[in-house]
Design a protein around this motif. Structure first.
Motif, mmCIF file in Angstrom:
data_model
loop_
_atom_site.group_PDB
_atom_site.id
_atom_site.type_symbol
_atom_site.label_atom_id
_atom_site.label_comp_id
_atom_site.label_asym_id
_atom_site.label_seq_id
_atom_site.Cartn_x
_atom_site.Cartn_y
_atom_site.Cartn_z
ATOM 1 N N PHE A 573 0.824 -1.205 0.000
ATOM 2 C CA PHE A 573 0.000 0.000 0.000
ATOM 3 C C PHE A 573 0.859 1.257 0.000
ATOM 4 O O PHE A 573 0.625 2.186 -0.788
ATOM 5 N N MET A 574 1.851 1.313 0.878
ATOM 6 C CA MET A 574 2.683 2.510 0.985
ATOM 7 C C MET A 574 3.395 2.805 -0.336
ATOM 8 O O MET A 574 3.523 3.968 -0.736
ATOM 9 N N ARG A 575 3.841 1.762 -1.011
ATOM 10 C CA ARG A 575 4.527 1.982 -2.283
ATOM 11 C C ARG A 575 3.588 2.582 -3.318
ATOM 12 O O ARG A 575 3.890 3.609 -3.931
ATOM 13 N N LYS A 576 2.442 1.955 -3.502
ATOM 14 C CA LYS A 576 1.520 2.412 -4.552
ATOM 15 C C LYS A 576 0.868 3.741 -4.178
ATOM 16 O O LYS A 576 0.700 4.619 -5.032
ATOM 17 N N ALA A 577 0.517 3.908 -2.907
ATOM 18 C CA ALA A 577 -0.144 5.140 -2.482
ATOM 19 C C ALA A 577 0.783 6.339 -2.575
ATOM 20 O O ALA A 577 0.316 7.482 -2.688
ATOM 21 N N SER A 578 2.076 6.097 -2.523
ATOM 22 C CA SER A 578 3.049 7.196 -2.524
ATOM 23 C C SER A 578 3.616 7.495 -3.901
ATOM 24 O O SER A 578 4.494 8.359 -4.035
ATOM 25 N N GLU A 579 3.122 6.810 -4.931
ATOM 26 C CA GLU A 579 3.706 6.963 -6.263
ATOM 27 C C GLU A 579 3.687 8.406 -6.757
ATOM 28 O O GLU A 579 4.612 8.858 -7.429
#
Length: 646
Positions: A573-579
């Protein structure tokens, strides 16, 4: 003449006995309320009648022409009643020996939709005719047509052309093509039969009839009609109809209903602007599904993410399937967080004068309790004790339980409970030694919010769901701004962050997640006794997120540690949400110094120390002695220049 008089007396008697009013009833069309995300995108419609009112200038001209052609071709020429249309409908009905066409004009249908029921009685028909004349007298044709288009029923709970366009084509009424307009215009005649989701062939057949009528009335050419018939149609609901964040929307609706009442919320046309980000919500759902799709169907999980600076709730999943269970575990499930609670203990320790290099021994220890029992903490895993010293930074990296309990005993459980409460935990925080191991119940939202204090340089941001609420006239009913409070110093927050960054480094309990996140982040695993609950909590400078995995019935166990089941959900989640967010590093306060220390002694590392790590200190509290355990002869040579000139 006598018969006419008798008929008029009878009509008048029926009218007066039916509660007739000589004026039009108050025009108050129920209006859907809409929840918007932080970017103004629609999250969810709130309605008893799925209806969004629009002006004629917001409706495709194709749709307007289609309705007039198929429903009331003389709309702009008659005065409410089309006698020719009534006679034609009567002849068709007689020929078919059943009711095929009603003969009602658009004005008559509008009168019925706005002021009357759908019952077929003489009284209702008389009212309908009278209200039809009043509508024609008080409103222009365009105003009547606008009312009609906003009140006609299209099936699937959709009232009005805007709701219908979004229900069947996931677009606004203004963007409908000729083919889509003709199909929609055909539905109201028999919504159950011409529902394209259920009976696409019947809907397509009715579309053909509408297009033929449009050609007959000169609205389109035969070639345009043929092209429209050939155009493939894709039926799909707009995201706001089904809702992409059902647990979040339900939480918002519950709050609004308690404050304003159900009628205002479901019929009042409120506009509710929130901090939710639909892109992040989508990222949350994808991360959730990737991990949970193959797990036991009864296993639940919750995720909640908040903006670390504003406190706006950016994403929320309260359970596996909202249709099966509306219980929102993100805000209502109080569960033990396990070792995910340790950062708050370590923050207190830093406040009390301990440093990242302070050492405690992990060994057998007993703590006599007031009730006469003895508390013997053990470490996680197969090895109950390590029988060696740990610096505080390494202890939290590997989540050593014995060291944490000893640390809690040193600072005092009562002091720790008071310290933890100020981070926003509403449940009962019990002042016991095991509190160091997260034995008091908290919610995922509380954990995500509490961690903003460390992500945001010591300033906690209270969670905010709703930013602003407007009524149907655009008046602001309430507005919420970020609410922040300083809980710890910037130095304290940075030192804890530095420790939790270590959790994602080699040797930490979540080192396998660092590459998944792909940016500076801090986090902590949590696993409760007998693997009943699994947690992962963590943050970047912009976003704080907590994930819980477990069963609603606590007699069942997850049988996996937090880092292995909650951790992947969090990291993905953190990876995709922070894109779309810039990569940020945690700001280092001016009064902080980073030095390499020996992990075995907590002293300044030498070149001979086998295990070295970087640790943060407030200037003046850093160790100033070299590690004497691992010193070599070279380390003993004074640091002076040596001249090797021949």
């Amino acid at each position: 003449m006598r018969k006419i008089t008798l008929w008029l007396v009878m009509v008048l008697s029926v009218v007066l006995s039916a509660g007739f009013t000589w004026k039009l009833p108050e025009l108050n069309v129920p209006q859907m309320s809409i929840i918007y995300d932080i970017n103004g995108r629609e999250v969810k419609g709130i309605y008893q009648q799925n209806r969004i009112s629009v002006g004629l200038n917001q409706v495709s001209p194709y749709l307007i022409d289609a309705f007039i052609a198929v429903e009331d071709k003389n709309f702009y020429r008659h005065h409410g009643i089309d006698l020719g249309g009534v006679l034609r409908a009567l002849l068709v009905d007689l020929r078919e020996l059943r009711v095929v066409e009603g003969g009602s004009t658009i004005t008559q249908q509008t009168a019925k939709n706005l002021f009357l029921t759908q019952e077929r009685t003489l009284t209702r028909k008389i009212k309908e005719l009278y209200y039809t004349f009043l509508l024609e007298k008080q409103y222009t044709k365009d105003e009547i047509l606008e009312m009609y288009l906003n009140t006609i029923y299209f099936g699937n709970g959709a009232y009005g052309v805007e709701a219908a366009a979004r229900t069947y084509f996931a677009k606004s009424a203004s963007d409908l093509t000729l083919a889509e307009s003709a199909l929609l215009a055909g539905i109201p005649a028999r919504p159950s039969r011409f529902n394209p989701f259920v009976n696409p062939e019947a809907a397509k057949s009715r579309q053909s009839v509408v297009l033929e009528r449009m050609v007959e009335e000169g609205k389109i050419s035969e070639e345009e009609a043929k092209r429209a018939l050939r155009q493939p149609l894709q039926y799909r609901r707009a995201r706001f109809i089904k809702g992409d964040a059902p647990y979040f929307a339900d939480m918002v609706i519950d709050y609004l209903v308690k404050k304003y009442g159900a009628r205002m919320v479901y019929q009042g046309g409120l506009k509710i602007y929130t901090g939710l980000d639909l892109d992040m919500q989508e990222a949350a759902q994808e991360a959730y599904d990737d991990t949970m799709k193959d797990k036991d169907k009864d296993l639940q999980a919750a995720l909640v993410a908040v903006d670390a600076r504003s406190g706006y709730i950016k994403a929320m999943i309260g359970g596996r399937d909202f249709a099966q269970s509306q219980f929102n575990r993100a805000i209502n499930a109080y569960r033990q967080p396990g070792s995910a609670f340790k950062p708050f203990l370590y923050s207190l320790a830093i406040e009390e004068g301990y440093t990242a290099a302070s050492t405690f021994t992990c060994d057998w220890v007993e703590f006599p309790q007031p009730d006469g029992t003895v508390y013997r903490p053990t470490d996680y895993g197969d090895q109950p004790y390590h029988y060696r010293d740990f610096t505080l930074k390494e202890a939290i990296m590997v989540s050593d339980n014995v060291v944490s309990v000893k640390l809690n005993n040193s600072v005092g459980p009562k002091r720790f409970a008071e310290w933890a409460k100020k981070f926003g935990f509403s449940g009962k925080i019990r002042p016991v030694l095991s509190l160091a191991l997260g034995t008091s119940e908290v919610t995922p939202l509380e954990m995500a919010s509490a961690l903003t204090a460390f992500a945001n340089g010591g300033v906690r941001a209270e969670p905010v769901a709703i930013i602003k609420v407007l009524d149907r006239n655009g008046q602001v009913l309430e507005e919420h701004h970020p609410r922040q409070s300083r809980l710890v110093s910037p130095e304290n927050a940075y030192i804890i962050t530095d420790m939790l960054e270590g959790v994602l480094e080699p040797g930490g309990t979540a080192s396998h997640l660092k590459s998944l996140v792909g940016r500076p982040a801090a986090g902590k695993t949590g696993t409760t006794q007998e693997y009943r609950d699994a947690w992962f909590v963590g943050y970047t400078p912009q976003l704080s997120c907590a994930v819980w995995v477990g069963y609603d019935t606590q007699t069942r166990t997850v049988d996996l540690p937090g880092g292995r089941i909650a951790g992947p959900i969090w990291a993905n989640f953190m990876r995709k949400a922070s894109e779309k967010l810039p990569v940020e590093y945690f700001p280092v306060p001016d009064d902080i110094i980073n030095i390499n220390i020996c992990m075995d002694t907590g002293l300044v590392a030498t070149e001979s120390c086998p295990r070295v790590m970087k640790a943060a200190f407030v200037k003046g509290t850093e160790p100033n002695e070299m590690c004497y355990v691992h010193q070599s002869w070279w380390d003993l040579i004074p640091n002076t220049a040596i001249d090797f000139e021949p």
